[in-house]
Design an enzyme around this catalytic site. Structure first.
Site, mmCIF file in Angstrom:
data_model
loop_
_atom_site.group_PDB
_atom_site.id
_atom_site.type_symbol
_atom_site.label_atom_id
_atom_site.label_comp_id
_atom_site.label_asym_id
_atom_site.label_seq_id
_atom_site.Cartn_x
_atom_site.Cartn_y
_atom_site.Cartn_z
ATOM 1 N N HIS A 18 12.628 -2.637 4.322
ATOM 2 C CA HIS A 18 13.245 -3.110 5.562
ATOM 3 C C HIS A 18 13.496 -4.604 5.442
ATOM 4 O O HIS A 18 13.329 -5.200 4.376
ATOM 5 C CB HIS A 18 12.378 -2.750 6.779
ATOM 6 C CG HIS A 18 10.984 -3.323 6.755
ATOM 7 N ND1 HIS A 18 10.739 -4.665 6.770
ATOM 8 C CD2 HIS A 18 9.770 -2.713 6.705
ATOM 9 C CE1 HIS A 18 9.434 -4.877 6.745
ATOM 10 N NE2 HIS A 18 8.812 -3.709 6.699
ATOM 11 N N HIS A 21 11.020 -6.983 3.552
ATOM 12 C CA HIS A 21 11.065 -6.920 2.085
ATOM 13 C C HIS A 21 12.351 -7.566 1.563
ATOM 14 O O HIS A 21 12.343 -8.278 0.557
ATOM 15 C CB HIS A 21 11.001 -5.468 1.599
ATOM 16 C CG HIS A 21 9.899 -4.674 2.231
ATOM 17 N ND1 HIS A 21 10.135 -3.578 3.002
ATOM 18 C CD2 HIS A 21 8.563 -4.853 2.236
ATOM 19 C CE1 HIS A 21 8.987 -3.095 3.446
ATOM 20 N NE2 HIS A 21 8.014 -3.858 3.003
ATOM 21 N N CYS A 126 -9.571 -0.097 5.307
ATOM 22 C CA CYS A 126 -8.259 0.191 5.900
ATOM 23 C C CYS A 126 -7.419 0.869 4.825
ATOM 24 O O CYS A 126 -7.073 0.244 3.821
ATOM 25 C CB CYS A 126 -7.546 -1.077 6.382
ATOM 26 S SG CYS A 126 -5.832 -0.703 6.855
ATOM 27 N N CYS A 129 -4.078 -1.046 4.088
ATOM 28 C CA CYS A 129 -4.214 -2.262 3.259
ATOM 29 C C CYS A 129 -4.875 -1.907 1.933
ATOM 30 O O CYS A 129 -4.855 -2.698 1.001
ATOM 31 C CB CYS A 129 -5.123 -3.299 3.906
ATOM 32 S SG CYS A 129 -4.637 -3.889 5.493
ATOM 33 N N CYS A 144 -8.137 -2.565 12.024
ATOM 34 C CA CYS A 144 -7.558 -3.491 11.051
ATOM 35 C C CYS A 144 -6.590 -4.406 11.793
ATOM 36 O O CYS A 144 -5.725 -3.934 12.541
ATOM 37 C CB CYS A 144 -6.832 -2.697 9.979
ATOM 38 S SG CYS A 144 -5.628 -3.673 9.095
ATOM 39 N N HIS A 147 -2.760 -4.000 10.653
ATOM 40 C CA HIS A 147 -2.034 -2.791 11.061
ATOM 41 C C HIS A 147 -2.354 -2.319 12.467
ATOM 42 O O HIS A 147 -1.775 -1.334 12.934
ATOM 43 C CB HIS A 147 -2.331 -1.668 10.063
ATOM 44 C CG HIS A 147 -1.759 -1.936 8.720
ATOM 45 N ND1 HIS A 147 -2.498 -2.401 7.660
ATOM 46 C CD2 HIS A 147 -0.477 -1.875 8.290
ATOM 47 C CE1 HIS A 147 -1.707 -2.585 6.632
ATOM 48 N NE2 HIS A 147 -0.484 -2.278 6.984
ATOM 49 N N LYS A 300 5.337 -8.277 14.305
ATOM 50 C CA LYS A 300 5.771 -8.261 12.916
ATOM 51 C C LYS A 300 6.616 -7.025 12.669
ATOM 52 O O LYS A 300 6.237 -5.926 13.086
ATOM 53 C CB LYS A 300 4.536 -8.213 12.014
ATOM 54 C CG LYS A 300 4.894 -8.192 10.549
ATOM 55 C CD LYS A 300 3.710 -7.896 9.656
ATOM 56 C CE LYS A 300 4.147 -7.874 8.209
ATOM 57 N NZ LYS A 300 3.356 -7.025 7.353
ATOM 58 N N LYS A 303 6.597 -0.979 9.279
ATOM 59 C CA LYS A 303 6.676 0.460 9.502
ATOM 60 C C LYS A 303 5.594 0.902 10.470
ATOM 61 O O LYS A 303 5.831 1.693 11.369
ATOM 62 C CB LYS A 303 6.506 1.181 8.170
ATOM 63 C CG LYS A 303 6.454 2.690 8.309
ATOM 64 C CD LYS A 303 6.297 3.319 6.938
ATOM 65 C CE LYS A 303 5.675 4.706 6.987
ATOM 66 N NZ LYS A 303 6.446 5.689 7.715
HETATM 67 N N1 MSP Z 1 2.361 -3.836 -2.623
HETATM 68 C C1 MSP Z 1 1.866 -4.975 -1.930
HETATM 69 C C2 MSP Z 1 2.164 -6.245 -2.709
HETATM 70 C C3 MSP Z 1 1.619 -6.269 -4.095
HETATM 71 S S1 MSP Z 1 2.082 -7.726 -4.921
HETATM 72 C C4 MSP Z 1 1.197 -7.703 -6.292
HETATM 73 C C5 MSP Z 1 2.523 -5.065 -0.565
HETATM 74 N N2 MSP Z 1 3.679 -4.420 -0.428
HETATM 75 S S2 MSP Z 1 4.566 -4.355 0.908
HETATM 76 O O1 MSP Z 1 5.588 -3.357 0.663
HETATM 77 O O2 MSP Z 1 3.754 -4.151 2.050
HETATM 78 O O3 MSP Z 1 5.308 -5.725 0.977
HETATM 79 C C6 MSP Z 1 4.698 -6.844 1.523
HETATM 80 C C7 MSP Z 1 5.662 -8.001 1.473
HETATM 81 O O4 MSP Z 1 6.888 -7.662 2.131
HETATM 82 C C8 MSP Z 1 5.140 -9.196 2.247
HETATM 83 O O5 MSP Z 1 4.267 -9.975 1.514
HETATM 84 C C9 MSP Z 1 6.432 -9.910 2.529
HETATM 85 O O6 MSP Z 1 6.846 -10.540 1.358
HETATM 86 C C10 MSP Z 1 7.381 -8.761 2.848
HETATM 87 N N3 MSP Z 1 7.341 -8.425 4.271
HETATM 88 C C11 MSP Z 1 7.038 -7.214 4.828
HETATM 89 N N4 MSP Z 1 7.194 -7.310 6.189
HETATM 90 C C12 MSP Z 1 7.573 -8.542 6.520
HETATM 91 C C13 MSP Z 1 8.061 -9.164 7.699
HETATM 92 N N5 MSP Z 1 8.065 -8.578 8.867
HETATM 93 N N6 MSP Z 1 8.571 -10.423 7.586
HETATM 94 C C14 MSP Z 1 8.694 -11.055 6.380
HETATM 95 N N7 MSP Z 1 8.276 -10.497 5.266
HETATM 96 C C15 MSP Z 1 7.453 -9.373 5.309
HETATM 97 O O7 MSP Z 1 1.980 -5.726 0.286
#
Ligand code: MSP
Length: 644
Positions: A18, A21, A126, A129, A144, A147, A300, A303
Site C-alpha cells: 500500500h 510501502h 505479538c 510483529c 500490542c 497493531h 497509521k 492493513k
Molecule cells: N518485513 C519487515 C521489514 C524487514 S526489513 C529487514 C516489515 N515489513 S512491512 O511490510 O510491514 O513494511 C514496513 C515498512 O513499510 C515500514 O518500515 C515503512 O517503511 C513502510 N510503511 C508501512 N506502512 C507505512 C505508513 N503508513 N507510512 C509510511 N511508511 C510505512 O516491517
C-alpha cells in the site's frame, strides 16, 4: 568514485503493498537516482520478507502454500515498482537459496563468537510483529501498541543471542557515530532504550515450520528478524562464492551504506542488526534513516487498521510521477503526514499544472513564436537569475544530502517563481510585439528557459518519467548525467523547440472528488480484499452472492445535488420503507424522468456520505464506457421483492 548502497525494508508478503510501502520505496528510488546523478557508484536494493507465522497463517486461510502467497505478493511488488518507476538494482526474496546461504553464514559467525545459548523463552508475543514484548511495552490488556491487537503468552525452548553483551558497544557506536540513526530524535529514542538495559534475544522458534532451519539445531527455525535483516548482505553475495558486490558495497571503507525504514522497525535496525553484525565481526551500516507514517483519518495507514490507500486510481489519472511528487513534497521527512485525495488534487493543480506546467508552456511558446520554433540564438551570462539559480542549486543539494525532500522541492519552486517574476518585470510578450526578435528578447527568453531547465534537472530523481519530457520540451534532447547539469548555461541556443504538449492537464477538483466518492460508495463494503485485477478471474460460491441483498424499489422523488454535476438525491420506496440513495447518474438521467420508475437497489450496503448526504444503498446500473445505464425489472413487481 565512492560507492553508495541504499536499501528499503523488505516487505511482508501477507498482503499487497500500500501507500506506506510505496513511500519508502519511492524515497529510496529518489535517493538512488540522486546519487547516480552525482556520479556515485550506486546500488539500490529492495525485496520481500517471506517467512514467518503471519505468512503461513495467511496462506492457510486462503488454502494455498506459503510460497504461492509469497509469489503473488512479490510479483505484485515488482509490477507496482515498475509502474511507479522504481530503479532498483536487485530484488531479494528471503525464500531464495542465495539468501538462505547468507543467513547460515552470519549464524556460523555469531556462533563462532560464542553469542548463542539455549534457554527457556516466555513472554507476551505479538504474532503480527513476530516479537516478544515486556509487560511495560504493551498497552492495556497486553495489547500490542503497533497493531492495537491482543498479544499471546508464549513459552518455549529457544536459542538466545547475547544481546546484553552489546549494550556498551552499541552505546559507544551511537556516541561515536551520531549519524548512525537519523533524525536525531530517533537516535535519542534508541539510546534511551539501550541505556535501559538489553535482555538477550530469542533468535529461534520451535513451532514455526515456514522459515530457515537453524543450522546445527534440528527443530529450531531462524527468528524472522535475524533472517530478514540479513537480506541487506545476502543480496550482495555474503555467504556465497561470488562476493564482488559484497566487497564493493558493504565490506568497503570507501562507501556509504544507508538503510531507509519507517519508525515501526527502528529497534530492529538500530539495535539488533548492528549487534548481530558486531558479533559476526562484519561492517555496520552508516545510517539507519527513519521516517514517520502516512496517516489516514489520524491513524497509521496499515492493513491491520483497515485504512489502506492503494492509489492505483490516482496514478492512472495523474501519472505515477505526480504521485511521487506529492508524497515527497507533502511529508516533512521524518515526521507524520496525512494522505487525502483532496490535498493531492490541490497540490497537483497548484504546483504541477500551474507553476511548472504553465511556466514551461509560456517560455516555450514565446521562444517558438519569436525565434522560428527554436530556442533563442543568444545566451546570457549576466543577469539576476544566475545568482538565484546558484543559490537554489546549493540549497537543493544540501537538502537532498539531508533527505529533506520537501525543502529541496520548495527550493526548486522558489527558483521557478523567481523566473516568473523576472518575466513579469521584463514583459517579453510585449517586447515581441514592439521590438521583434531582438538580442535583448533572446537573452530574456533564454534566461527563462535556462532557469526552468535547472529546476527540471533537479526534478529528475523525483519525476523520472516526466522530467525528461519537460527537458525535451525545453529543447534539451537528452537527459543529462552529472551534477554539471545543475550549473548555469546548459540550454542550447538555436535548438529545435517542439510544439508544447500539455504536461500536466488541470484537474477539475470537484469532478474528481465526486468520482472518487462514487468509487468509495462502491467499495464501502469492501475491506482490504485484493482488487479483482489483483486476484485474476475467480468464482464465488452462491452463499457469497446471497450476502448481497438486491431488492426492487420505486423512485418516489429525485433532485439534483447542489454544486454537483453528477449526483442525484433519490428517495425510493423499498417495501414499506423509504430510503435515500445518492447516485452518480445526473449526466444521463433527468430527475423528473426517474420518478415512478422501478430500479434495483443493493439494500444491505453500509451507508456512506456523498457530498454530505447519506446514501442508504446503491442503485444498480450497467456501466457502458463508464456511463451508467439503469436496470429495471421487465414488468412491474411489488416494491421490496428480492432479486436473485
Ligand atoms: N518485513 C519487515 C521489514 C524487514 S526489513 C529487514 C516489515 N515489513 S512491512 O511490510 O510491514 O513494511 C514496513 C515498512 O513499510 C515500514 O518500515 C515503512 O517503511 C513502510 N510503511 C508501512 N506502512 C507505512 C505508513 N503508513 N507510512 C509510511 N511508511 C510505512 O516491517
Amino acid at each position: 568514485m565512492s560507492s553508495f548502497y541504499v536499501t528499503t525494508p523488505i516487505y511482508y508478503v501477507n498482503d499487497y503493498p500500500h501507500i506506506g510501502h510505496m513511500f519508502t520505496t519511492i524515497v529510496a528510488d529518489v535517493v538512488a537516482r540522486y546519487h547516480r546523478l552525482a556520479g556515485d557508484d550506486t546500488y539500490f536494493l529492495t525485496g520481500t520478507d517471506e517467512h514467518g507465522q503471519n505468512i503461513e497463517r495467511t496462506a492457510r486461510e486462503k488454502g494455498i502454500p506459503p510460497l504461492e502467497q509469497a509469489n503473488l505478493v512479490a510479483g505484485r511488488c515488482e509490477e507496482l515498482w515498475r509502474e511507479i518507476g522504481i530503479s532498483h538494482d536487485d530484488f531479494i526474496r528471503t525464500t531464495e537459496p542465495r539468501h538462505h546461504a547468507g543467513v547460515r553464514a552470519i549464524i556460523r559467525r555469531i556462533e563462532a563468537a560464542g553469542d548463542f545459548y539455549s534457554g527457556q523463552h516466555e513472554g507476551w508475543y505479538c504474532p503480527r510483529c513476530e516479537t516478544f514484548y515486556t509487560e511495560k511495552e504493551l498497552g492495556p490488556d497486553q495489547q500490542c501498541l503497533v497493531h492495537e491487537a491482543p498479544t499471546e503468552w508464549k513459552s518455549e525452548e529457544n536459542l538466545f543471542f547475547r544481546l546484553s553483551k552489546y549494550q556498551q558497544p552499541l552505546l559507544d557506536l551511537y556516541r561515536d557515530n551520531p549519524r548512525f540513526v537519523r533524525p536525531e530524535t530517533r537516535l535519542n529514542e534508541v539510546r534511551s532504550f539501550v541505556e535501559g538495559g538489553l535482555k538477550d534475544l530469542s533468535v529461534s522458534r520451535s513451532n514455526l515450520s515456514w522459515g530457515i532451519p537453524f543450522p546445527g539445531h534440528p527443530g529450531q527455525t531462524v527468528y524472522v528478524w535475524l533472517d530478514a535483516l540479513t537480506n541487506y548482505i545476502s543480496a550482495l553475495g555474503f555467504g556465497r562464492k561470488d562476493t564482488v558486490l559484497y566487497e564493493r558495497y558493504w565490506d568497503t571503507t570507501d562507501g556509504v551504506r544507508l538503510h531507509l525504514i519507517g519508525k515501526d522497525i527502528l529497534r530492529f535496525h538500530a539495535v539488533y542488526w548492528p549487534a548481530f553484525l558486531l558479533s559476526a565481526g562484519l561492517p555496520l551500516p552508516h545510517t539507519v534513516w527513519t521516517h514517520g507514517w502516512w496517516l489516514k483519518d489520524q491513524k497509521k495507514v496499515s492493513k491491520s487498521v483497515g485504512n489502506v490507500v492503494r492509489p492505483d486510481d490516482l496514478m492512472e489519472r495523474f501519472g505515477s510521477d505526480s504521485l511521487r511528487y506529492f508524497l515527497m513534497r507533502e511529508m516533512v521527512f521524518g515526521q507524520y503526514a496525512s494522505f487525502s485525495d483532496e490535498a493531492f488534487v490541490d497540490k497537483y493543480n497548484a504546483d504541477l499544472a500551474n507553476d511548472l506546467g504553465n511556466t514551461v508552456s509560456r517560455v516555450v511558446t514565446l521562444s517558438r513564436r519569436a525565434f522560428d520554433g527554436q530556442t533563442p540564438p543568444v545566451a546570457c551570462a549576466d543577469n539576476p537569475l544566475i545568482e538565484a539559480a546558484a543559490k537554489a542549486v546549493a540549497d537543493y543539494r544540501a537538502a537532498m544530502d539531508e533527505l529533506a525532500f520537501h525543502t529541496a522541492l520548495a527550493g526548486l519552486w522558489k527558483l521557478l517563481s523567481e523566473a516568473n517574476q523576472y518575466f513579469v518585470e521584463r514583459e517579453p510578450w510585449k517586447l515581441i510585439k514592439s521590438e521583434g526578435a531582438t538580442e535583448k528578447l533572446s537573452r530574456i527568453l533564454w534566461n527563462g528557459l535556462e532557469a526552468t531547465r535547472i529546476v527540471t534537472v533537479g526534478l529528475l530523481p523525483f519525476m523520472p518519467e516526466v522530467a525528461p519530457r519537460v527537458l525535451a520540451a525545453l529543447g534539451v534532447a537528452r537527459p543529462p548525467h552529472g551534477f554539471e547539469a545543475l550549473e548555469w548555461g546548459g540550454t542550447p541556443t538555436s535548438a529545435l523547440l517542439p510544439e508544447p504538449q500539455p504536461l500536466f492537464p488541470r484537474i477539475d477538483k470537484q469532478d474528481y472528488l465526486e468520482d472518487a466518492m462514487d468509487d468509495k460508495t462502491q467499495q464501502a463494503q469492501k475491506t482490504d480484499e485484493p482488487t479483482a485485477k489483483e486476484k485474476g478471474p475467480g468464482q464465488i460460491d452462491i452463499d457469497r452472492f446471497f450476502e448481497t441483498e438486491l431488492r426492487v424499489a420505486t423512485v418516489i422523488e429525485a433532485e439534483a445535488v447542489p454544486k454537483s454535476n453528477k449526483l442525484l438525491r433519490i428517495q425510493v420506496a423499498l417495501g414499506d420503507e423509504k430510503r435515500q440513495v445518492v447516485a452518480g447518474i445526473a449526466q444521463q438521467y433527468a430527475p423528473e424522468d426517474l420518478v415512478g420508475k422501478q430500479v434495483v437497489v443493493v439494500a444491505n450496503l453500509k451507508p456512506a456520505k456523498l457530498m454530505g448526504l447519506e446514501s442508504q444503498g446503491m442503485i444498480l446500473a450497467a456501466s457502458e464506457d463508464g456511463k451508467p445505464v439503469l436496470l429495471h425489472p421487465g414488468q412491474p413487481v411489488a416494491n421490496g421483492v428480492r432479486v436473485r
